[in-house]
Design a protein around this motif. Structure first.
Motif, PDB file in Angstrom:
ATOM      1  N   SER A   1       0.833  -1.204   0.000  1.00 38.80           N
ATOM      2  CA  SER A   1       0.000   0.000   0.000  1.00 38.80           C
ATOM      3  C   SER A   1       0.866   1.252   0.000  1.00 38.80           C
ATOM      4  CB  SER A   1      -0.947  -0.021   1.201  1.00 38.80           C
ATOM      5  OG  SER A   1      -0.204   0.053   2.390  1.00 38.80           O
ATOM      6  N   GLU A   2       0.200   2.383   0.261  1.00 36.51           N
ATOM      7  CA  GLU A   2       0.883   3.674   0.211  1.00 36.51           C
ATOM      8  C   GLU A   2       1.728   3.947   1.458  1.00 36.51           C
ATOM      9  OE1 GLU A   2      -2.855   4.045   2.382  1.00 36.51           O
ATOM     10  OE2 GLU A   2      -2.350   3.192   0.451  1.00 36.51           O
ATOM     11  N   VAL A   3       1.917   2.922   2.304  1.00 35.88           N
ATOM     12  CA  VAL A   3       2.740   3.084   3.513  1.00 35.88           C
ATOM     13  C   VAL A   3       3.919   2.113   3.488  1.00 35.88           C
ATOM     14  CG1 VAL A   3       0.811   3.921   4.905  1.00 35.88           C
ATOM     15  CG2 VAL A   3       1.293   1.485   4.840  1.00 35.88           C
ATOM     16  N   SER A   4       4.376   1.732   2.283  1.00 39.04           N
ATOM     17  CA  SER A   4       5.441   0.727   2.167  1.00 39.04           C
ATOM     18  C   SER A   4       6.742   1.183   2.824  1.00 39.04           C
ATOM     19  CB  SER A   4       5.678   0.387   0.697  1.00 39.04           C
ATOM     20  OG  SER A   4       5.932   1.563  -0.054  1.00 39.04           O
ATOM     21  N   LYS A   5       7.007   2.504   2.812  1.00 37.02           N
ATOM     22  CA  LYS A   5       8.238   2.989   3.452  1.00 37.02           C
ATOM     23  C   LYS A   5       8.193   2.790   4.968  1.00 37.02           C
ATOM     24  CE  LYS A   5       9.427   6.411  -0.077  1.00 37.02           C
ATOM     25  NZ  LYS A   5       9.610   7.859  -0.390  1.00 37.02           N
ATOM     26  N   SER A   6       6.982   2.836   5.525  1.00 29.81           N
ATOM     27  CA  SER A   6       6.847   2.605   6.968  1.00 29.81           C
ATOM     28  C   SER A   6       7.277   1.192   7.341  1.00 29.81           C
ATOM     29  CB  SER A   6       5.391   2.823   7.410  1.00 29.81           C
ATOM     30  OG  SER A   6       5.068   4.187   7.421  1.00 29.81           O
ATOM     31  N   THR A   7       6.992   0.217   6.472  1.00 31.30           N
ATOM     32  CA  THR A   7       7.376  -1.163   6.788  1.00 31.30           C
ATOM     33  C   THR A   7       8.888  -1.278   6.901  1.00 31.30           C
ATOM     34  OG1 THR A   7       7.415  -1.809   4.448  1.00 31.30           O
ATOM     35  CG2 THR A   7       5.360  -2.125   5.626  1.00 31.30           C
ATOM     36  N   GLU A   8       9.606  -0.564   6.030  1.00 34.93           N
ATOM     37  CA  GLU A   8      11.072  -0.580   6.107  1.00 34.93           C
ATOM     38  C   GLU A   8      11.539   0.080   7.399  1.00 34.93           C
ATOM     39  OE1 GLU A   8      15.098  -1.026   5.318  1.00 34.93           O
ATOM     40  OE2 GLU A   8      13.312  -2.080   4.599  1.00 34.93           O
ATOM     41  N   PHE A   9      10.853   1.145   7.800  1.00 33.67           N
ATOM     42  CA  PHE A   9      11.175   1.847   9.044  1.00 33.67           C
ATOM     43  C   PHE A   9      11.017   0.914  10.248  1.00 33.67           C
ATOM     44  CE2 PHE A   9      10.422   6.356  10.990  1.00 33.67           C
ATOM     45  CZ  PHE A   9      11.717   6.336  11.471  1.00 33.67           C
ATOM     46  N   PHE A  10       9.891   0.199  10.307  1.00 30.84           N
ATOM     47  CA  PHE A  10       9.650  -0.727  11.416  1.00 30.84           C
ATOM     48  C   PHE A  10      10.622  -1.910  11.365  1.00 30.84           C
ATOM     49  CE2 PHE A  10       5.696   1.640  11.582  1.00 30.84           C
ATOM     50  CZ  PHE A  10       5.402   1.664  12.935  1.00 30.84           C
ATOM     51  N   ARG A  11      10.997  -2.320  10.154  1.00 25.66           N
ATOM     52  CA  ARG A  11      11.965  -3.421  10.028  1.00 25.66           C
ATOM     53  C   ARG A  11      13.321  -2.996  10.576  1.00 25.66           C
ATOM     54  NH1 ARG A  11      16.033  -5.077   7.493  1.00 25.66           N
ATOM     55  NH2 ARG A  11      16.191  -3.183   6.235  1.00 25.66           N
ATOM     56  N   GLN A  12      13.759  -1.763  10.230  1.00 28.26           N
ATOM     57  CA  GLN A  12      15.043  -1.262  10.732  1.00 28.26           C
ATOM     58  C   GLN A  12      15.043  -1.152  12.257  1.00 28.26           C
ATOM     59  OE1 GLN A  12      16.170   2.414   8.803  1.00 28.26           O
ATOM     60  NE2 GLN A  12      16.073   1.529   6.740  1.00 28.26           N
ATOM     61  N   ALA A  13      13.864  -0.892  12.815  1.00 30.29           N
ATOM     62  CA  ALA A  13      13.758  -0.748  14.276  1.00 30.29           C
ATOM     63  C   ALA A  13      13.613  -2.110  14.982  1.00 30.29           C
ATOM     64  CB  ALA A  13      12.571   0.144  14.617  1.00 30.29           C
TER      65      ALA A  13
ATOM     66  N   MET B   1      13.715   6.703  18.801  1.00 32.92           N
ATOM     67  CA  MET B   1      12.878   6.484  17.616  1.00 32.92           C
ATOM     68  C   MET B   1      12.167   5.131  17.712  1.00 32.92           C
ATOM     69  SD  MET B   1      11.578   7.591  14.881  1.00 32.92           S
ATOM     70  CE  MET B   1      12.532   9.073  14.530  1.00 32.92           C
ATOM     71  N   LYS B   2      12.833   4.134  18.243  1.00 30.65           N
ATOM     72  CA  LYS B   2      12.195   2.822  18.398  1.00 30.65           C
ATOM     73  C   LYS B   2      10.999   2.925  19.344  1.00 30.65           C
ATOM     74  CE  LYS B   2      13.021  -2.023  19.527  1.00 30.65           C
ATOM     75  NZ  LYS B   2      14.006  -3.085  19.805  1.00 30.65           N
ATOM     76  N   ASN B   3      11.176   3.682  20.438  1.00 28.79           N
ATOM     77  CA  ASN B   3      10.051   3.886  21.372  1.00 28.79           C
ATOM     78  C   ASN B   3       8.900   4.625  20.687  1.00 28.79           C
ATOM     79  OD1 ASN B   3      11.230   2.575  23.516  1.00 28.79           O
ATOM     80  ND2 ASN B   3      12.221   4.425  24.302  1.00 28.79           N
ATOM     81  N   LEU B   4       9.254   5.616  19.861  1.00 31.18           N
ATOM     82  CA  LEU B   4       8.212   6.356  19.143  1.00 31.18           C
ATOM     83  C   LEU B   4       7.449   5.421  18.197  1.00 31.18           C
ATOM     84  CD1 LEU B   4       6.758   8.953  18.384  1.00 31.18           C
ATOM     85  CD2 LEU B   4       8.591   9.440  16.746  1.00 31.18           C
TER      86      LEU B   4
END
Length: 640
Positions: free
Chosen positions: A340-352, A385-388
């Motif tokens: 979906s239009e939030v694919s970059k968020s998945t990478e963000f959560f993966r990095q965290a 950032m991980k807590n956020l």
């Protein structure tokens, strides 16, 4: 009079004999048609007259077949010894394949019909006949007619777009009367069918994986039952295209597997010939699929993935598809977000390192910022950032339509988030929902328009912790409003920065700081007793200030304005409200004082000097209390 319009699809042999109700907008399956006009069957031209005014005398069915463009059916009727029956007395209906329909049969099929002492051909033709006169008004959707071959059923579908199918063959020319019945021309040679959809699955080698999946989900009885369904049957190849891990997860989860399979079953029988434009159809799972066509190809959700179409069964129709259609309800949160239009968020959560929360069986709701939020790249991931990001994952699987104003949501980061329901938006803290929910197997995805910032203290706590507001903090304390802004509530505070106070005319500022009542009145004009986050601001929102006058909040060029002045920073969240940083001090309309430069500057200058020093130290330090007491005393004495 008596002129028929024919729309022919360019580049094909497909023709549509239209009338006023079914004009099809000169396009079939997105392709343009050429329109020609001809005499309707049974009529002919008269020199010098318009249209086709002359009616031909009625003849029997055999003769009529030659007139309506079904000469091949007429020929085979003669060869199979059917001719005497359809020339003689009676009342019959024949669904006569067009000449092109016979020509499209494979040589092997045609040979098997005409070479077997004509018995097979006679049986085939009698299957196209009904022993009574049936007009199109009698061809109701979902009905069956008993054929003249062993009373085997013929399936009729009459669709809302006017198309009628007979065993999924399209009716081309309807209601051609004969002395002994009626002739309908169809675009295919139809065959008998005795298998249910379940039996089609069991006899097709290319549906072996589907067969096992149907058995595991106990859908056999449904696909054997009476009804009119459309099965979009995934082939073995379709299952092989899915990542093995995903496929094993679904096959091992009975609920996800059932959702997957019922997502491939439409609630009604849909023959391919009835689809001339895109339409939305409901599945047994309760979702919808976009079924359409492009030229000769059928499409699902815009993709030409149908490998074989119109395999008829006694309880519906089967189309073979070479891609698996996985519904949201069978997907993990991670899969939903990736597509979906939030694919970059998945990478963000993966990095965290938070992927496990998005792929497991934990019931959660993900507040995922849309990709535009990260157009300048993903921020670095540290412990803060991980807590956020943990605070973007809410405990429990929610649905946005059931959220209510003031609702409190608990996050995996142990923060409490508030829900704000506005006329034009639904927000969780400062982040507003930007798209419809996607509800997965265990989690729900909310796409939001910005990174969420959970509140970190009361309005006063937030103002004290930000050095930009040290003058405002001192003024609030001087005016005796500290307790108000510390208590539980729902405040929107338009907070002037230190620079905003410095920009005021000196005389006006001195007078204001020397009058606690006037100062309190001015500060109350900067506070509304309801929370308004920026996502709720449309063209104009009016808030009633605590002073009594209205505040006008508007959005221009994606910038929030308060009383037509641009806001420097929006959505600074507090536990009891929201703060907007503004670069000017707002003045109530009725009491804007004139600028005066002859007033003594001592009280205001003293506030600025001491507020500047105090802003560099924690406002919570108890040793500062005497300093503030002396400051207040100075203000009172100078005011008196």
């Amino acid at each position: 009079p008596n002129v028929c319009a024919v729309q022919k699809l360019i580049g094909t042999n497909r023709k549509y004999f239209t009338n006023c109700k079914q004009w099809y907008q000169r396009k079939i399956c997105g392709k343009s048609t050429v329109i020609s006009y001809e005499c309707c069957p049974g009529y002919e031209k008269v020199p010098g007259e318009k249209g086709c005014p002359a009616a031909l005398p009625l003849s029997n069915i055999y003769e009529t077949l030659g007139v309506v463009g079904s000469a091949t059916t007429q020929l085979y009727s003669d060869r199979s010894n059917l001719r005497p029956e359809i020339e003689g007395p009676g009342s019959f209906t024949i669904f006569a394949p067009s000449n092109e329909a016979w020509a499209s049969l494979s040589a092997e099929t045609l040979d098997s019909l005409v070479s077997n002492v004509n018995i097979e051909l006679l049986n085939a033709l009698r299957y196209h006949m009904v022993n009574k006169r049936v007009l199109t008004d009698d061809l109701k959707h979902g009905t069956t007619l008993n054929s003249m071959y062993q009373d085997l059923p013929i399936q009729i579908h009459h669709y809302p777009n006017g198309i009628v199918t007979v065993n999924c063959a399209r009716l081309l020319k309807a209601d051609h009367h004969a002395t002994n019945g009626v002739v309908h021309v169809i675009d295919k040679v139809i065959a008998t069918t005795t298998n249910t959809i379940q039996q089609v699955i069991e006899t097709e080698d290319s549906l072996e994986t589907l067969r096992a999946a149907v058995a595991a989900s106990d859908l056999n009885s449904l696909l054997e039952s009476d009804g009119q369904y459309t099965l979009l049957a995934p082939t073995n190849e379709a299952f092989e295209k899915i990542p093995r891990e995903t496929l094993n997860r679904i096959l091992g989860d009975p609920e996800a597997l059932r959702d997957l399979l019922t997502h491939h079953i439409l609630k009604s029988a849909m023959c391919a010939e009835a689809i001339i434009a895109g339409l939305t159809m409901e599945t047994l799972e309760g979702t919808t699929l976009d079924v359409g066509c492009s030229g000769e190809e059928l499409t699902l959700n815009g993709k030409p993935i149908i490998a074989a179409k119109d395999v008829l069964a006694t309880n519906g129709v089967v189309h073979f598809v070479n891609e698996l259609l996985i519904p949201d309800s069978a997907k993990t949160l991670f899969e939903l977000a990736q597509e979906s239009e939030v694919s970059k968020s998945t990478e963000f959560f993966r990095q965290a390192g938070l992927t496990s929360h998005l792929t497991g069986s934990e019931r959660v709701t993900l507040l995922a910022p849309v990709n535009d939020v990260f157009k300048d790249g993903l921020p670095p991931v540290d412990s803060n950032m991980k807590n956020l990001l943990l605070n973007h994952i809410v405990k429990d699987q929610l649905s946005s339509k059931y959220l209510y104003h003031g609702q409190k949501l608990q996050t995996l980061g142990d923060k409490e988030l508030r829900v704000f329901v506005y006329r034009n938006n639904l927000c969780i803290e400062n982040a507003c929902i930007a798209a419809h929910d996607k509800r997965g197997r265990f989690g729900t995805l909310f796409s939001v328009d910005k990174m969420l910032t959970p509140p970190s203290g009361s309005v006063m706590d937030v103002l004290k912790a930000d050095h930009r507001f040290s003058t405002l903090v001192a003024a609030i304390q001087s005016a005796g409003l500290t307790e108000n802004l510390n208590r539980p509530g729902t405040f929107t505070v338009f907070a002037p920065t230190n620079e905003a106070f410095r920009a005021m005319p000196q005389g006006e500022l001195n007078k204001l700081m020397g009058n606690a009542k006037e100062l309190a009145n001015l500060l109350k004009f900067h506070v509304a007793d309801e929370i308004l986050v920026s996502g709720a601001v449309g063209a104009l929102v009016r808030l009633k200030s605590m002073q009594g006058d209205k505040l006008e909040v508007s959005m221009k060029n994606n910038i929030i304005h308060i009383n037509k002045e641009p806001v420097a920073e929006s959505d600074i969240m507090a536990t009891n409200g929201v703060i907007y940083a503004i670069s000017s001090v707002l003045q109530p309309q009725a009491s804007r004082p004139q600028e005066r430069g002859d007033e003594p500057a001592d009280p205001a200058l003293e506030i600025f000097k001491q507020a500047s020093a105090l802003s560099k130290v924690s406002q919570r330090n108890p040793r500062l209390a005497p300093v503030y007491s002396r400051l207040l005393a100075r203000m009172k004495s100078s005011g008196g």
